[in-house]
Scaffold this motif. Structure first.
Motif, mmCIF file in Angstrom:
data_model
loop_
_atom_site.group_PDB
_atom_site.id
_atom_site.type_symbol
_atom_site.label_atom_id
_atom_site.label_comp_id
_atom_site.label_asym_id
_atom_site.label_seq_id
_atom_site.Cartn_x
_atom_site.Cartn_y
_atom_site.Cartn_z
ATOM 1 N N UNK A 41 -12.992 2.195 -0.219
ATOM 2 C CA UNK A 41 -11.868 2.347 0.701
ATOM 3 C C UNK A 41 -10.531 2.264 -0.029
ATOM 4 N N UNK A 42 -9.540 2.862 0.581
ATOM 5 C CA UNK A 42 -8.188 2.789 0.043
ATOM 6 C C UNK A 42 -7.645 1.389 0.272
ATOM 7 N N UNK A 43 -6.701 1.002 -0.559
ATOM 8 C CA UNK A 43 -6.123 -0.335 -0.440
ATOM 9 C C UNK A 43 -5.463 -0.549 0.917
ATOM 10 N N UNK A 44 -4.841 0.471 1.477
ATOM 11 C CA UNK A 44 -4.198 0.325 2.778
ATOM 12 C C UNK A 44 -5.235 -0.005 3.841
ATOM 13 N N UNK A 45 -6.435 0.553 3.712
ATOM 14 C CA UNK A 45 -7.498 0.258 4.674
ATOM 15 C C UNK A 45 -7.954 -1.193 4.545
ATOM 16 N N UNK A 50 -7.888 -6.932 6.472
ATOM 17 C CA UNK A 50 -7.493 -8.329 6.239
ATOM 18 C C UNK A 50 -6.409 -8.763 7.235
ATOM 19 N N UNK A 51 -5.498 -7.871 7.552
ATOM 20 C CA UNK A 51 -4.477 -8.192 8.544
ATOM 21 C C UNK A 51 -5.132 -8.448 9.903
ATOM 22 N N UNK A 76 -2.896 -6.061 -1.142
ATOM 23 C CA UNK A 76 -3.408 -4.689 -1.241
ATOM 24 C C UNK A 76 -2.315 -3.646 -1.043
ATOM 25 N N UNK A 77 -1.132 -4.065 -0.652
ATOM 26 C CA UNK A 77 -0.067 -3.120 -0.334
ATOM 27 C C UNK A 77 0.887 -2.919 -1.504
ATOM 28 N N UNK A 84 4.698 1.108 3.300
ATOM 29 C CA UNK A 84 3.969 -0.121 3.013
ATOM 30 C C UNK A 84 4.922 -1.295 2.820
ATOM 31 N N UNK A 85 6.107 -1.043 2.293
ATOM 32 C CA UNK A 85 7.093 -2.111 2.129
ATOM 33 C C UNK A 85 7.483 -2.677 3.494
ATOM 34 N N UNK A 86 7.628 -1.815 4.480
ATOM 35 C CA UNK A 86 7.954 -2.271 5.833
ATOM 36 C C UNK A 86 6.797 -3.084 6.408
ATOM 37 N N UNK A 87 5.592 -2.658 6.140
ATOM 38 C CA UNK A 87 4.414 -3.385 6.603
ATOM 39 C C UNK A 87 4.330 -4.756 5.931
#
Length: 104
Positions: A41-45, A50-51, A76-77, A84-87
């Protein structure tokens, strides 16, 4: 073995269980989904899983575990990626609120 489709199904079922107040089931589903997603999986996934686990842990009163799950999600972001910075900022805010609750 990596089963991404099954991992996302477990994620959906876990969040539905959380919405129904079934926190043990939600936690179990999300932890299994995280294990299934590690190989491809991609790191964003992985950050999303985890979130979501952190949210479940927080709602079930497991604050220290939730903080750890938020830390893993942030790890992972990519802070250099605009979205991703906003997340990261949103997750860090939730994490900081938990830390303040624990300190109070």
């Amino acid at each position: 073995m990596c089963k991404l489709g099954k991992a996302w199904e477990l994620n959906r079922e876990g969040m539905q269980a959380c919405n129904n107040g079934e926190f043990d089931k939600a936690e179990s589903n999300l932890k299994t989904a995280i294990q299934m997603s590690q190989c491809k999986s991609k790191k964003i996934h992985r950050a999303t899983l985890h979130n979501n686990l952190a949210v479940v842990l927080q709602m079930s009163g497991k604050m220290e575990e939730a903080i750890h799950a938020y830390d893993l999600a942030i790890g992972f972001l990519n802070p250099g990626h605009k979205g991703q910075a906003a997340l990261i900022e949103r997750i860090e805010s939730k994490r900081e609120q938990l830390i303040q609750q624990l300190a109070a």
